[in-house]
Design a protein around this motif. Structure first.
Motif, mmCIF file in Angstrom:
data_model
loop_
_atom_site.group_PDB
_atom_site.id
_atom_site.type_symbol
_atom_site.label_atom_id
_atom_site.label_comp_id
_atom_site.label_asym_id
_atom_site.label_seq_id
_atom_site.Cartn_x
_atom_site.Cartn_y
_atom_site.Cartn_z
ATOM 1 N N LEU A 199 55.984 37.808 0.994
ATOM 2 C CA LEU A 199 55.219 36.808 0.235
ATOM 3 C C LEU A 199 56.111 36.110 -0.794
ATOM 4 N N GLU A 200 56.980 36.886 -1.452
ATOM 5 C CA GLU A 200 57.903 36.275 -2.423
ATOM 6 C C GLU A 200 58.825 35.286 -1.723
ATOM 7 N N ALA A 201 59.347 35.691 -0.552
ATOM 8 C CA ALA A 201 60.231 34.800 0.203
ATOM 9 C C ALA A 201 59.487 33.523 0.590
ATOM 10 N N ALA A 202 58.215 33.669 0.998
ATOM 11 C CA ALA A 202 57.407 32.511 1.404
ATOM 12 C C ALA A 202 57.187 31.557 0.228
ATOM 13 N N VAL A 203 56.920 32.130 -0.950
ATOM 14 C CA VAL A 203 56.710 31.293 -2.137
ATOM 15 C C VAL A 203 58.023 30.584 -2.513
ATOM 16 N N ASN A 204 59.151 31.289 -2.363
ATOM 17 C CA ASN A 204 60.453 30.687 -2.699
ATOM 18 C C ASN A 204 60.755 29.445 -1.865
ATOM 19 N N VAL A 205 60.274 29.424 -0.617
ATOM 20 C CA VAL A 205 60.543 28.246 0.225
ATOM 21 C C VAL A 205 59.336 27.294 0.224
ATOM 22 N N SER A 206 58.413 27.492 -0.744
ATOM 23 C CA SER A 206 57.198 26.662 -0.855
ATOM 24 C C SER A 206 56.473 26.553 0.488
ATOM 25 N N SER A 207 56.253 27.693 1.103
ATOM 26 C CA SER A 207 55.652 27.717 2.447
ATOM 27 C C SER A 207 54.235 27.149 2.449
ATOM 28 N N ARG A 208 53.945 26.360 3.483
ATOM 29 C CA ARG A 208 52.580 25.850 3.638
ATOM 30 C C ARG A 208 51.710 26.867 4.378
ATOM 31 N N LEU B 56 51.166 29.948 3.747
ATOM 32 C CA LEU B 56 50.413 30.851 2.877
ATOM 33 C C LEU B 56 48.985 30.361 2.676
ATOM 34 N N GLU B 57 48.839 29.042 2.500
ATOM 35 C CA GLU B 57 47.499 28.468 2.313
ATOM 36 C C GLU B 57 46.562 28.888 3.442
ATOM 37 N N VAL B 58 47.080 28.790 4.665
ATOM 38 C CA VAL B 58 46.269 29.078 5.850
ATOM 39 C C VAL B 58 45.946 30.571 5.950
ATOM 40 N N GLN B 59 46.925 31.393 5.572
ATOM 41 C CA GLN B 59 46.786 32.851 5.741
ATOM 42 C C GLN B 59 46.099 33.515 4.549
ATOM 43 N N LEU B 60 45.843 32.737 3.497
ATOM 44 C CA LEU B 60 45.454 33.353 2.216
ATOM 45 C C LEU B 60 44.189 34.215 2.317
ATOM 46 N N ASP B 61 43.169 33.713 3.034
ATOM 47 C CA ASP B 61 41.915 34.478 3.098
ATOM 48 C C ASP B 61 42.130 35.843 3.749
ATOM 49 N N ALA B 62 42.876 35.848 4.865
ATOM 50 C CA ALA B 62 43.143 37.121 5.554
ATOM 51 C C ALA B 62 43.943 38.062 4.662
ATOM 52 N N LEU C 3 44.003 38.123 1.316
ATOM 53 C CA LEU C 3 43.176 38.615 0.207
ATOM 54 C C LEU C 3 42.233 39.722 0.677
ATOM 55 N N VAL C 4 41.615 39.526 1.838
ATOM 56 C CA VAL C 4 40.680 40.533 2.350
ATOM 57 C C VAL C 4 41.414 41.858 2.610
ATOM 58 N N ALA C 5 42.584 41.776 3.263
ATOM 59 C CA ALA C 5 43.324 43.003 3.614
ATOM 60 C C ALA C 5 43.844 43.717 2.364
ATOM 61 N N LEU C 6 44.371 42.960 1.414
ATOM 62 C CA LEU C 6 44.932 43.577 0.197
ATOM 63 C C LEU C 6 43.818 44.157 -0.680
ATOM 64 N N THR D 98 50.049 39.723 -7.631
ATOM 65 C CA THR D 98 50.765 38.929 -8.638
ATOM 66 C C THR D 98 51.361 37.683 -7.990
ATOM 67 N N VAL D 99 52.010 37.872 -6.830
ATOM 68 C CA VAL D 99 52.635 36.736 -6.134
ATOM 69 C C VAL D 99 51.562 35.690 -5.799
ATOM 70 N N LEU D 100 50.416 36.160 -5.287
ATOM 71 C CA LEU D 100 49.348 35.228 -4.896
ATOM 72 C C LEU D 100 48.713 34.565 -6.128
ATOM 73 N N ALA D 101 48.651 35.328 -7.237
ATOM 74 C CA ALA D 101 48.075 34.754 -8.473
ATOM 75 C C ALA D 101 48.968 33.640 -9.004
ATOM 76 N N CYS D 102 50.283 33.782 -8.790
ATOM 77 C CA CYS D 102 51.214 32.765 -9.301
ATOM 78 C C CYS D 102 51.186 31.499 -8.446
ATOM 79 N N CYS D 103 50.907 31.649 -7.137
ATOM 80 C CA CYS D 103 50.967 30.450 -6.290
ATOM 81 C C CYS D 103 49.586 29.849 -6.003
ATOM 82 N N SER D 104 48.533 30.674 -6.027
ATOM 83 C CA SER D 104 47.176 30.144 -5.748
ATOM 84 C C SER D 104 46.147 30.758 -6.686
ATOM 85 N N PRO D 105 46.280 30.508 -8.006
ATOM 86 C CA PRO D 105 45.370 31.186 -8.948
ATOM 87 C C PRO D 105 43.893 30.859 -8.700
#
Length: 307
Positions: free
Chosen positions: A136-145, A147-153, A155-158, A185-192
């Protein structure tokens, strides 16, 4: 510092051997080596100012690491051997930081669901959560798009991992929870906004374990993503009204911990903050209970521990 400059030649020697490795035990050793090589490269690059060879660059390793990733992810991760699957996922975490960014972006739609799928196969989740945090950190570092699509899955799993009944306070179980919280924390920083839209409605659930788990996550992100949560303070404060009415001792303890985190970050100076202070004072005044025989996990001492 002495070894990393030699890693390009070591990796190019090693890559052709990966497809020849037939025994699972040997594959596990290769995964361990790739994990440590990747961690060493990342440490070297993080301290380039002290490095003897400052010409070492991340893209020096991209092609080789991607070649190894290809074998590990597409072939070895499908193994029936649980030990090998965990060794693969342990290596993929640090390797994800060294993949060329366009390669990482194209792999994420397959990589994230595959790692999340391992939660169903392994009771011991520490390594999966640790690697997931690195990916997730690596994905945020490259401003991955992606993550937006995968976010719900995600959040549910974590969320489910945090709400799992913790049977023991063994260091491994506790560390596993820490790694899951690090993912939050990583998800809170990129998609609060999306994170809070997921968490806050779950404070209004009849399941005690889900309420406690949600409060634990909330407390963690108030502390670990303070800057991102600052604008959300009134929103978080108003959603805490409902948990204040909860009579369950475990939930009360979690609420007290959230309020304590809020106090550190100036939430209680906002309108509605005095209600939280009142709540804390009331909990300090809980009557002492007659000591009964403690339950299997110290249930009867809960009111005492709230106080």
């Amino acid at each position: 510092f002495d070894m990393v400059p030699f890693l390009p030649s070591i990796l190019s020697t090693m890559l052709p051997m990966l497809s020849m490795a037939k025994q699972d035990a040997l594959k596990v050793v290769f995964c361990g080596a790739l994990q440590h090589f990747s961690e060493s490269i990342l440490e070297y690059l993080a301290n380039l100012d002290q490095a003897p060879d400052p010409t070492v660059r991340k893209d020096t390793f991209g092609a080789d690491i991607f070649g190894a990733y290809d074998v590990l992810f597409h072939h070895w991760l499908q193994s029936r051997d649980a030990k090998l699957r965990l060794a693969v996922v342990a290596a993929l975490g640090p390797m994800s930081h060294l993949l060329p960014s366009e390669r990482l972006e194209e792999q994420l739609p397959k990589l994230l669901p595959a790692v999340l799928g391992l939660y169903k196969k392994h009771a011991e989740a520490f390594q999966i959560s640790k690697s997931l945090g690195q990916i997730l950190e690596a994905a945020v570092n490259v401003s991955s798009r992606t993550l937006e699509v995968q976010l719900d899955a995600l959040l549910v799993a974590l969320h489910a991992q945090i709400c799992v009944p913790v049977e023991s306070s063994s260091p491994l179980v506790m560390n596993s929870q820490k790694e899951v919280l690090r993912c939050f924390t990583v998800l809170a920083c990129c998609s609060p906004d999306r994170l809070l839209a997921f968490l806050l409605p779950r404070l209004d659930t009849s399941n005690e374990r889900l309420r406690v788990g949600t409060l634990q996550i909330l407390r963690h992100i108030i502390n670990s993503a303070a800057a991102q949560m600052e604008a959300k303070q009134p929103f978080i404060l108003s959603s805490m009204r409902l948990p204040l009415l909860d009579t369950n001792d475990k939930v009360k303890r979690a609420v007290v911990q959230v309020i304590s985190a809020m106090a550190h970050h100036g939430y209680l100076e906002q309108p509605g903050g005095e209600v939280m202070v009142e709540y804390i004072v009331q909990q300090c005044a809980l009557p002492a209970e007659e000591p009964e025989k403690p339950g299997p996990d110290g249930e009867d001492l809960a009111a005492d521990s709230v106080r």
